[in-house]
Write an enzyme that holds these catalytic residues in place. Sequence first.
Site, PDB file in Angstrom:
ATOM      1  N   ASP A 155      -0.324  -4.591  10.013  1.00  0.00           N
ATOM      2  CA  ASP A 155      -1.340  -3.707   9.443  1.00  0.00           C
ATOM      3  C   ASP A 155      -2.564  -4.577   9.170  1.00  0.00           C
ATOM      4  OD1 ASP A 155      -2.947  -2.055   7.994  1.00  0.00           O
ATOM      5  OD2 ASP A 155      -1.394  -1.347   6.621  1.00  0.00           O
ATOM      6  N   LYS A 178     -12.879  -0.745   6.315  1.00  0.00           N
ATOM      7  CA  LYS A 178     -13.380  -1.750   5.371  1.00  0.00           C
ATOM      8  C   LYS A 178     -14.322  -2.725   6.062  1.00  0.00           C
ATOM      9  CE  LYS A 178      -9.450  -0.244   3.474  1.00  0.00           C
ATOM     10  NZ  LYS A 178      -9.313   0.642   2.359  1.00  0.00           N
ATOM     11  N   TRP A 235       0.880  -1.179   0.000  1.00  0.00           N
ATOM     12  CA  TRP A 235       0.000   0.000   0.000  1.00  0.00           C
ATOM     13  C   TRP A 235       0.918   1.229   0.000  1.00  0.00           C
ATOM     14  CZ3 TRP A 235      -1.884   2.727   4.837  1.00  0.00           C
ATOM     15  CH2 TRP A 235      -2.908   3.631   4.546  1.00  0.00           C
TER      16      TRP A 235
END
Length: 396
Positions: free
Chosen positions: A207, A244, A128
Amino acid sequence: FFENAQYIPVDAIFQVTKDFLADPDPRKVNLGPGTYRDEKGQPWILPSVRMATTLVSDCGHEYLPIAGSKVFREEGVQLVFNGTKPFSEGRIASCQGLSGTGALYLAGQVLRKVDPSPKAVYITDPTWPNHDLLFSSMGFDVKYLPYYKDKSFDFEGYMSVLVTAPPGSIIILHSCAHNPTGCDPSKEQWKKIASVIQERHLFPIFDSAYLGFNSGSVNDDTWAIKYFVDELGLEASICLSFAKSMGLYGERIGLVTFVTKSLSQVDTMNSILENAQRATVSTPPKYGAEIAAAVLSTPDISEQWSKDLITMSTRIKSMREKFYEELVRLDTPGDWSHMIKQTGMFGFTGISPAQITHLQAKYHIYMANTSRISIAGLNDGNFEYVAAAIDDAVRN
Ligand code: LMR
């Protein structure tokens, strides 16, 4: 004052959506950002979140404590660590963060305060893009671990660099659903990665933005985290985003946790977290925290949330399969089986920059410049169109 200021190029992922929104063509498709979309291509307010909002509709506008909502922190910690020794022994410091980015930022700030000496942060190549920006902005020396080769996880390449990381270095791990490749280590590979981290005295930060998107179950998707902190007893930071998994993108709701070796270190780590929070955002936002706390702490809502995670992960999986089958049906040149081997929200197509440009110019299909597509952007109304466009791009 600003004569020497240099223009900084815009964020590539957010630019994709900006370009998409500006495109008047009715056929347009946005496969850019990692945001869940329903079968009609619309943002989805989770039924569990709808239930929770009725409970917090009058939550007031007072400040939260600096570390954030107590219920949210306790529930978030329980969600991830329930059943582990750090959880039963109370060896987990925590603080509400501004979604995953804010949680990672606090983790970096805290590690700096604990030990200000120069340190490397290892991120995966690719990853990312915000990982590099975040940690280099904090002054860390950002280094890359090879991650992707021959359309799968490059375990050998990854390990060959991991074993050279100087003791004390920080290793950013994707708990599940690797962004952007959709390729996760197997359990055996995770065990080998964990051994090197343990032996070389490296510090793991997980993460965890896509828990639930691999298997539909947060419990299953936290396997690697639990292996590190429970089986091996390692210290670690786990950074959660509920953007999310609860569809709370704009509420900026996340959690940073530190698993410590001893109970006596928890108060100290909490104090450093609070200090880092106060110096940056002062106190975190309330509304999203109250919603997430209500989802996690109310049994019938939490049960609905488990179903919502299954709804999202199942729809994405089924779109992967339909998209792949359509490419096979079209006899699109190349092997596309990686599209169904990958997991989570993303598909790493491997198409070239020229093909990405062709898709946008001719078909109004938008995606990240890495060739990553958000599978959640596919639905029954557009997957054939996207597959046909890719077929055309690959043939020309
Ligand atoms: C993504 O990777 O698309 C998302 O995490 C959105 C973002 O913040 O980049």
